[in-house]
Scaffold this motif. Structure first.
Motif, PDB file in Angstrom:
ATOM      1  N   PHE A   1       0.835  -1.177   0.000  1.00  0.00           N
ATOM      2  CA  PHE A   1       0.000   0.000   0.000  1.00  0.00           C
ATOM      3  C   PHE A   1       0.884   1.247   0.000  1.00  0.00           C
ATOM      4  CE2 PHE A   1      -2.291  -3.505   1.670  1.00  0.00           C
ATOM      5  CZ  PHE A   1      -3.602  -3.351   1.238  1.00  0.00           C
ATOM      6  N   GLY A   2       1.536   1.527  -1.142  1.00  0.00           N
ATOM      7  CA  GLY A   2       2.433   2.674  -1.213  1.00  0.00           C
ATOM      8  C   GLY A   2       3.766   2.307  -0.598  1.00  0.00           C
ATOM      9  N   MET A   3       4.733   2.017  -1.427  1.00  0.00           N
ATOM     10  CA  MET A   3       6.007   1.468  -0.939  1.00  0.00           C
ATOM     11  C   MET A   3       6.840   2.481  -0.175  1.00  0.00           C
ATOM     12  SD  MET A   3       6.064  -1.688  -1.871  1.00  0.00           S
ATOM     13  CE  MET A   3       7.750  -2.244  -1.977  1.00  0.00           C
ATOM     14  N   GLY A   4       6.751   3.779  -0.535  1.00  0.00           N
ATOM     15  CA  GLY A   4       7.606   4.765   0.114  1.00  0.00           C
ATOM     16  C   GLY A   4       9.068   4.564  -0.283  1.00  0.00           C
TER      17      GLY A   4
ATOM     18  N   PRO B   1      16.079  -4.203   4.926  1.00  0.00           N
ATOM     19  CA  PRO B   1      15.841  -5.644   4.892  1.00  0.00           C
ATOM     20  C   PRO B   1      14.373  -5.961   5.123  1.00  0.00           C
ATOM     21  CG  PRO B   1      16.795  -5.009   7.000  1.00  0.00           C
ATOM     22  CD  PRO B   1      16.809  -3.784   6.147  1.00  0.00           C
ATOM     23  N   SER B   2      13.888  -6.974   4.440  1.00  0.00           N
ATOM     24  CA  SER B   2      12.548  -7.470   4.736  1.00  0.00           C
ATOM     25  C   SER B   2      12.603  -8.311   6.004  1.00  0.00           C
ATOM     26  CB  SER B   2      12.016  -8.304   3.562  1.00  0.00           C
ATOM     27  OG  SER B   2      11.875  -7.490   2.413  1.00  0.00           O
ATOM     28  N   PHE B   3      11.457  -8.599   6.572  1.00  0.00           N
ATOM     29  CA  PHE B   3      11.342  -9.284   7.859  1.00  0.00           C
ATOM     30  C   PHE B   3      12.237 -10.525   7.945  1.00  0.00           C
ATOM     31  CE2 PHE B   3       8.842 -12.022  10.862  1.00  0.00           C
ATOM     32  CZ  PHE B   3       8.950 -11.213  11.978  1.00  0.00           C
TER      33      PHE B   3
ATOM     34  N   TYR C   1       9.387  -2.851   4.685  1.00  0.00           N
ATOM     35  CA  TYR C   1       9.419  -1.544   5.319  1.00  0.00           C
ATOM     36  C   TYR C   1       9.656  -0.449   4.289  1.00  0.00           C
ATOM     37  CZ  TYR C   1      10.372  -4.615   9.319  1.00  0.00           C
ATOM     38  OH  TYR C   1      10.319  -5.609  10.256  1.00  0.00           O
ATOM     39  N   GLY C   2       9.169   0.743   4.600  1.00  0.00           N
ATOM     40  CA  GLY C   2       9.404   1.895   3.743  1.00  0.00           C
ATOM     41  C   GLY C   2       9.189   3.181   4.528  1.00  0.00           C
ATOM     42  N   ILE C   3       9.909   4.248   4.162  1.00  0.00           N
ATOM     43  CA  ILE C   3       9.713   5.550   4.795  1.00  0.00           C
ATOM     44  C   ILE C   3       8.705   6.336   3.961  1.00  0.00           C
ATOM     45  CG2 ILE C   3      10.794   7.744   5.413  1.00  0.00           C
ATOM     46  CD1 ILE C   3      13.346   6.218   6.033  1.00  0.00           C
TER      47      ILE C   3
ATOM     48  N   LYS D   1       2.629  16.876   7.430  1.00  0.00           N
ATOM     49  CA  LYS D   1       3.232  15.652   6.896  1.00  0.00           C
ATOM     50  C   LYS D   1       4.669  15.502   7.396  1.00  0.00           C
ATOM     51  CE  LYS D   1       0.643  14.919   2.598  1.00  0.00           C
ATOM     52  NZ  LYS D   1       0.774  14.800   1.114  1.00  0.00           N
ATOM     53  N   VAL D   2       4.979  14.327   7.895  1.00  0.00           N
ATOM     54  CA  VAL D   2       6.354  14.010   8.296  1.00  0.00           C
ATOM     55  C   VAL D   2       6.703  12.642   7.719  1.00  0.00           C
ATOM     56  CG1 VAL D   2       6.252  15.344  10.424  1.00  0.00           C
ATOM     57  CG2 VAL D   2       5.610  12.940  10.472  1.00  0.00           C
ATOM     58  N   LYS D   3       7.990  12.421   7.515  1.00  0.00           N
ATOM     59  CA  LYS D   3       8.439  11.124   7.000  1.00  0.00           C
ATOM     60  C   LYS D   3       8.637  10.166   8.172  1.00  0.00           C
ATOM     61  CE  LYS D   3      10.661  12.747   2.755  1.00  0.00           C
ATOM     62  NZ  LYS D   3       9.759  12.034   1.854  1.00  0.00           N
ATOM     63  N   LYS D   4       8.044   8.983   8.076  1.00  0.00           N
ATOM     64  CA  LYS D   4       8.158   7.998   9.152  1.00  0.00           C
ATOM     65  C   LYS D   4       8.331   6.605   8.567  1.00  0.00           C
ATOM     66  CE  LYS D   4       5.732   8.246  12.886  1.00  0.00           C
ATOM     67  NZ  LYS D   4       4.590   8.259  13.836  1.00  0.00           N
ATOM     68  N   MET D   5       9.058   5.768   9.321  1.00  0.00           N
ATOM     69  CA  MET D   5       9.190   4.378   8.917  1.00  0.00           C
ATOM     70  C   MET D   5       7.852   3.676   9.099  1.00  0.00           C
ATOM     71  SD  MET D   5      11.318   2.067   7.729  1.00  0.00           S
ATOM     72  CE  MET D   5      12.990   2.604   8.119  1.00  0.00           C
ATOM     73  N   GLN D   6       7.450   2.943   8.076  1.00  0.00           N
ATOM     74  CA  GLN D   6       6.175   2.228   8.102  1.00  0.00           C
ATOM     75  C   GLN D   6       6.351   0.804   7.584  1.00  0.00           C
ATOM     76  OE1 GLN D   6       2.707   4.165   8.599  1.00  0.00           O
ATOM     77  NE2 GLN D   6       4.374   4.891   9.889  1.00  0.00           N
ATOM     78  N   VAL D   7       5.435  -0.081   7.979  1.00  0.00           N
ATOM     79  CA  VAL D   7       5.326  -1.382   7.320  1.00  0.00           C
ATOM     80  C   VAL D   7       4.462  -1.159   6.085  1.00  0.00           C
ATOM     81  CG1 VAL D   7       4.282  -3.672   7.470  1.00  0.00           C
ATOM     82  CG2 VAL D   7       5.644  -2.806   9.365  1.00  0.00           C
TER      83      VAL D   7
END
Length: 261
Positions: A29-32, A55-57, A134-136, A151-157
C-alpha cells in the motif's frame, strides 16, 4: 437483484484481498522510500557505510551500495543497521533478533526465530515495528503547537500485517503487544486490549485507559511516549534534600602567655 449481485461480488473481492498473502501474493500500500544512507554494524566490529536496501522481515542477506559497488552481507553476521536521514541524523535502527509472543497472558511465551524488526522509539520501553516489508512514507501527524495536521516522513510497514513489539532494558527479547493491518483492521483492538493491559500493568493509569478503550491499538506510539515520560519522572532523584543540622564546635581559646619583666 443487480444491487445484490454487486454487493456479493464486493464481498468476494474484499475476502480475496484479505487472504491474498496466503496465496503467495503480497499487496503493498504505497512502498515509500526503501533505501537510505546507513551504516551496517557487523558482529566482527566491522562497519560498512553506504546506501542500504531496508531488509525485509525474513531476509537472509542485506544489500548495500558502497560507492559504485553493490555488496551483500549475511544477516546472521550483522548486529544492527542504523538508518540516517538527509541531515545525517540517526533516524531508525534495524535489528535482527528473536521475538516473543504470549502463549498465555503473563505466564508463558513462545520465542520466534530471528527476523529483522525496526526500532522506532527508544526509552524505558523501546518500540519496534515488524512486518514483511518496510518503507519511509509521508504520514500526517498533529503538530504539538498548532494542532494542525502536517506531513512528516516515518518508517512504516508497507505490506499487509503490522506488528508492534515492546522491550524494556531488563527483558531479553521484544514482546508482541499490538497487531494491525494495512487492509482491514477490524477486531485488532481486542489483542491490544488484552496484552497491552498486561504489559503496562506497572502503570495502572495507562492500563486502565487501554482497558476502557481510551487508548486503542493505533495509539501505540502515544502510549509508549506517555509510559516513558512517567518512568523517567519516577526515576528522577528528589531535587529538594532535607537540610541536615551540622554541629559546629568552636575553636579552643588560645592559652595566654605572660611576658617576662
Amino acid at each position: 437483484m443487480r444491487i445484490k449481485f454487486i454487493l456479493i461480488m464486493s464481498a468476494l473481492c474484499m475476502t480475496s484481498l484479505v487472504h491474498s498473502q496466503s496465496a503467495g501474493l503480497t499487496f503493498n500500500f504505497g512502498m515509500g522510500e526503501q533505501k537510505a544512507n546507513a551504516v551496517i554494524f557487523k558482529k566482527d566490529q566491522q562497519k560498512i557505510s553506504g546506501i542500504v536496501n531496508f531488509p525485509s522481515f525474513a531476509d537472509k542477506k542485506v544489500k548495500i551500495k558502497v560507492g559504485e559497488q553493490n555488496e551483500k552481507y549475511a544477516s546472521a553476521d550483522i548486529d544492527s543497521i542504523q538508518i540516517f536521514d538527509d541531515n545525517k541524523k540517526l533516524s531508525y535502527t534495524f535489528v535482527r533478533t528473536k521475538t516473543k509472543v504470549y502463549k498465555k497472558k503473563g505466564t508463558e511465551f513462545k520465542v520466534i526465530d530471528e527476523n529483522w524488526i525496526c526500532k522506532i522509539m527508544t526509552g524505558k520501553a523501546s518500540l519496534y515495528l515488524g512486518g514483511e516489508e518496510y518503507g519511509i512514507k509521508d504520514v500526517k501527524v498533529e503538530d504539538e503547537k498548532t494542532k494542525e495536521k502536517i506531513k512528516v516522513k516515518k518508517m512504516q510497514v508497507v505490506s499487509k500485517e503490522i506488528n508492534h513489539y515492546l522491550k524494556r532494558s531488563n527483558e531479553d527479547y521484544p514482546v508482541l503487544v499490538s497487531v494491525s493491518s494495512n487492509a482491514l483492521s477490524a477486531g485488532y483492538n481486542a489483542f491490544f486490549k488484552e496484552y497491552g493491559v498486561y504489559y503496562f500493568s506497572d502503570s495502572p493509569e495507562i492500563a486502565k485507559k487501554i482497558e476502557d478503550k481510551e487508548f486503542k491499538y493505533d495509539d501505540i506510539e502515544k502510549v509508549v511516549e506517555l509510559y516513558n515520560v512517567k518512568r523517567e519522572k519516577k526515576a528522577e532523584p528528589k531535587s529538594a534534600l532535607k537540610a541536615t543540622k551540622i554541629k559546629v564546635t568552636p575553636p579552643e581559646p588560645k592559652a595566654k602567655t605572660t611576658k617576662k619583666k
